[in-house]
Every structure is written in structure tokens, then in C-alpha cells.
Write a protein that holds these residues in place. Structure first.
Motif, PDB file in Angstrom:
ATOM      1  N   GLN A   1      30.835  16.051 -44.863  1.00  0.00           N
ATOM      2  CA  GLN A   1      31.211  16.294 -43.487  1.00  0.00           C
ATOM      3  C   GLN A   1      30.472  17.235 -42.588  1.00  0.00           C
ATOM      4  O   GLN A   1      30.317  17.864 -41.266  1.00  0.00           O
ATOM      5  CB  GLN A   1      33.090  16.787 -43.069  1.00  0.00           C
ATOM      6  N   ASN A   2      30.036  18.129 -43.521  1.00  0.00           N
ATOM      7  CA  ASN A   2      29.252  19.927 -43.263  1.00  0.00           C
ATOM      8  C   ASN A   2      28.056  19.453 -42.521  1.00  0.00           C
ATOM      9  O   ASN A   2      27.329  20.530 -41.849  1.00  0.00           O
ATOM     10  CB  ASN A   2      29.650  20.776 -43.723  1.00  0.00           C
TER      11      ASN A   2
ATOM     12  N   PHE B   1      18.978  19.832 -46.851  1.00  0.00           N
ATOM     13  CA  PHE B   1      20.515  20.207 -46.495  1.00  0.00           C
ATOM     14  C   PHE B   1      20.836  21.003 -48.038  1.00  0.00           C
ATOM     15  O   PHE B   1      20.105  21.462 -48.594  1.00  0.00           O
ATOM     16  CB  PHE B   1      21.069  19.120 -46.209  1.00  0.00           C
ATOM     17  N   LYS B   2      22.167  22.110 -47.703  1.00  0.00           N
ATOM     18  CA  LYS B   2      22.765  22.426 -48.740  1.00  0.00           C
ATOM     19  C   LYS B   2      23.517  21.550 -49.640  1.00  0.00           C
ATOM     20  O   LYS B   2      23.863  21.696 -50.761  1.00  0.00           O
ATOM     21  CB  LYS B   2      23.486  23.061 -48.681  1.00  0.00           C
TER      22      LYS B   2
ATOM     23  N   SER C   1      29.629  14.111 -40.119  1.00  0.00           N
ATOM     24  CA  SER C   1      30.301  13.076 -40.536  1.00  0.00           C
ATOM     25  C   SER C   1      29.965  12.204 -41.030  1.00  0.00           C
ATOM     26  O   SER C   1      30.519  10.709 -40.495  1.00  0.00           O
ATOM     27  CB  SER C   1      31.635  12.905 -39.788  1.00  0.00           C
ATOM     28  N   CYS C   2      28.083  11.541 -40.362  1.00  0.00           N
ATOM     29  CA  CYS C   2      27.681  10.272 -40.726  1.00  0.00           C
ATOM     30  C   CYS C   2      27.529  10.233 -42.180  1.00  0.00           C
ATOM     31  O   CYS C   2      27.469  10.429 -43.134  1.00  0.00           O
ATOM     32  CB  CYS C   2      25.444  10.127 -40.869  1.00  0.00           C
ATOM     33  N   CYS C   3      28.131   8.596 -41.869  1.00  0.00           N
ATOM     34  CA  CYS C   3      28.230   7.591 -43.590  1.00  0.00           C
ATOM     35  C   CYS C   3      27.378   6.492 -43.591  1.00  0.00           C
ATOM     36  O   CYS C   3      27.647   5.465 -44.183  1.00  0.00           O
ATOM     37  CB  CYS C   3      29.965   7.166 -43.338  1.00  0.00           C
TER      38      CYS C   3
ATOM     39  N   ARG D   1      32.831   9.247 -39.571  1.00  0.00           N
ATOM     40  CA  ARG D   1      34.299   8.550 -39.729  1.00  0.00           C
ATOM     41  C   ARG D   1      34.729  10.608 -39.766  1.00  0.00           C
ATOM     42  O   ARG D   1      33.993  11.350 -39.939  1.00  0.00           O
ATOM     43  CB  ARG D   1      34.837   8.598 -41.216  1.00  0.00           C
ATOM     44  N   ARG D   2      35.608  10.495 -38.631  1.00  0.00           N
ATOM     45  CA  ARG D   2      36.259  11.721 -37.801  1.00  0.00           C
ATOM     46  C   ARG D   2      37.591  12.048 -38.248  1.00  0.00           C
ATOM     47  O   ARG D   2      38.396  10.667 -37.724  1.00  0.00           O
ATOM     48  CB  ARG D   2      35.493  11.831 -36.976  1.00  0.00           C
ATOM     49  N   GLY D   3      37.692  13.360 -38.582  1.00  0.00           N
ATOM     50  CA  GLY D   3      39.406  13.369 -37.986  1.00  0.00           C
ATOM     51  C   GLY D   3      40.605  13.232 -38.978  1.00  0.00           C
ATOM     52  O   GLY D   3      40.183  12.503 -39.964  1.00  0.00           O
TER      53      GLY D   3
END
Length: 308
Positions: free
Chosen positions: A96-97, A73-74, A126-128, A145-147
Motif C-alpha cells: 500500500q505504500n 522500490f523498498k 495501492s495498485c493491484c 484498492r483503498r480504505g
């Protein structure tokens, strides 16, 4: 193997035999690391390390010799989880990205020069948190978690490999997903058993849900917020900020396995002052080990024997 692994703020990985004051081996990653995962395979034990640059290192044990390095990932690799059958390794960051990725472990252990390891990005950002089902080795459940309201949801995938056009590809099939009710406090920890249920904490309560979102059980064994949860195919352990520890066991009767409350241990250790830090506990079906940190300078290590 009686070995322990650590990584310091400078990104130096070390392996210890827990008897000598000096490390058996060291490996400089040179970047902050936030995830370590030991994988015991048929080819021997390996250590996987994720750093803040988004790289995953695979090292031999106990020599800590570099086997492969993959840029995943970045952003930081916050989560690394090997599947129970050691076929897959799940990697993700909490940014989140980031889309989580699943790697075919054999490609990390036996890298081919000039070839990228076999992997698949799972289309869920958005995986936690994530966990493999101990009894269904190719099934993984993600918590996300989203939004703006940060609603918490769970989604479950089955993974498989398929030969297409003379090459192997990984496929992920979503089998279930649901959102928690808005009134529920967002959980931090989760666990799984047979692949059809997930267990998680919410405030001082412990919940057991099906992967489709049906609530099966709710436990109220803690007075304060549950700060840590650990689960395997036999037990679930929860600890709270008042230093209490509760032990549950999976039972197999009926349509779904369920949790049976076993015992509650109050005020771990001799100091009755509540901790400022979250206690953590693990279990191997013979004993329980719990770490209680009263302050930044000291921790208490407590061990219990299990008797049935």
C-alpha cells in the motif's frame, strides 16, 4: 523465438529452448522474483526481472547477460508491463505504500554511468493490477484498492515526454477514474482494448466498462467464479474453477467496441474432477493454450486451434 523463461525459489533466472532438458543460460538474482517481462525492441529482445528487494534487472536474450539494474522500490516488484510500442515499462508492487513508476525503456537498455534512468512515479498507491491499451500505446489503466472496505477503483493515465530546460521529463495526465459499486465483488484481473474501455471479472460474471465507469456489458457464461482473465486487442479469454474456458472477440461496430461471446468449452481435459487451482489460458489469434492444474504435482496442457 521458441524460448521460455523461468525463475526458481532461489532467484535463478533460466532460459529454455523447450527442446533440451538443460537451460540455455542462467542468471542468479539471489532474491525471490515475482515478475518477469519479455520486451522485443528494435535493438533486440530483453528480459526484465523484478525481485523482492525492489530491484529491476534488464538482461539480454538468450544469453541472460546483465544490461542494467535499477532499484525501484523498498518492497517487492510484483508487476512489470512493457507498453505495446516498447517505449515504457510500468513497475509496481502491491504494497500500500508503493507509488507505481514508469521507466523510459531506452534508459534501461542503454544505461548511462552515474545517471538515474528517466522515470516518473504515478501518484496512485495501492495498485493491484495494471494494463496498457493495445491500440493506444501511451495509455495505461490501473486497478487499485483503498480504505478499510477495500473499495476497488480504476484510474487511467496518458504518458508523454517533454523537453524542459534542456532535459527530457515524463508527464502523466489522468484522463479518467471511477470506483466500482460497493455491492460488486472485487475483481482480480483486468484487460483493455482501444484505451476507452476495460474488461474485468467479478465473481462468475464478466463486465465491460468505459474508463469513466459506464457499464456496457455483463456476461454470465460461467457457473463458478472466474479465476483468470487474459486479454489482447483481438480476444478475451476467461477460465473458472470448474475448468471451463470461454472465448470472446472484440467487435468494432457502434460508438464503442464491444465483446462478442464466441464459444464455451466445458471440462477441459479428460478428468472431470474440478480443479483445486485456477486454470490459465492465452491466445495468439491462431491457437489457444490452456494450463489446468489438478494438484500440486501435475498439470494438463491443452491446445486448441482457432477457426473463423
Amino acid at each position: 523465438m521458441h524460448l521460455a523463461f523461468t525463475v526458481d525459489l532461489e532467484g535463478t533466472v533460466k532460459v529454455w529452448n523447450c527442446q533440451d532438458q538443460d537451460a540455455l543460460a542462467t542468471f542468479p538474482v539471489s532474491q525471490a522474483c515475482f515478475s518477469l517481462e519479455v520486451c522485443l525492441t528494435k535493438d533486440g529482445p530483453f528480459l526484465m526481472v523484478g525481485n523482492s528487494e525492489g530491484d529491476i534487472y534488464t538482461l539480454t536474450v538468450p544469453e541472460l547477460r546483465g544490461v542494467s539494474k535499477v532499484h525501484a522500490f523498498k518492497y517487492t516488484v510484483d508487476l512489470l508491463h512493457c507498453s505495446p510500442d516498447k517505449k515504457w515499462v510500468f513497475a509496481s508492487g502491491t504494497h500500500q505504500n508503493i507509488l507505481p513508476r514508469v521507466f523510459f525503456i531506452e534508459c534501461l537498455l542503454k544505461p548511462s554511468e552515474g545517471k538515474s534512468p528517466l522515470s516518473l512515479s504515478i501518484p496512485f498507491s495501492s495498485c493491484c493490477r495494471a494494463c496498457w491499451a493495445p491500440r493506444r500505446t501511451s495509455r495505461i489503466t490501473l486497478m487499485y484498492r483503498r480504505g478499510s472496505s477495500k473499495k476497488t477503483g480504476f484510474t487511467t493515465f496518458d504518458l508523454m515526454t517533454e523537453r524542459t530546460g534542456g532535459r527530457t521529463v515524463i508527464q502523466a495526465h489522468q484522463v479518467a477514474t471511477f470506483l466500482l459499486p460497493v455491492h460488486m465483488e472485487s475483481p482480480i484481473w483486468m484487460g483493455a482494448s482501444d484505451g476507452n474501455m476495460i474488461v474485468f471479472e467479478s465473481g462468475p460474471y464478466l463486465f465491460l466498462f468505459t474508463i469513466s465507469g459506464h457499464q456496457l456489458q455483463r456476461f454470465e457464461d460461467h457457473q463458478r467464479t472466474i479465476g483468470n482473465l487474459w486479454a489482447d486487442s483481438l480476444h478475451v479469454l476467461t477460465t473458472s474453477m470448474d475448468d471451463s474456458l470461454h472465448v470472446y472477440m472484440w467487435e468494432e461496430e457502434g460508438r464503442y467496441p464491444y465483446l462478442k461471446s464466441c464459444c464455451h468449452l466445458e471440462h477441459i481435459g479428460s478428468d472431470l474432477t474440478p480443479s483445486c487451482y485456477v486454470s490459465k489460458a492465452i491466445c495468439d489469434n491462431v491457437s489457444i493454450v490452456c494450463v489446468v492444474s489438478k494438484n500440486r504435482e501435475s498439470s494438463i496442457l491443452v491446445m486448441y486451434s482457432l477457426h473463423t
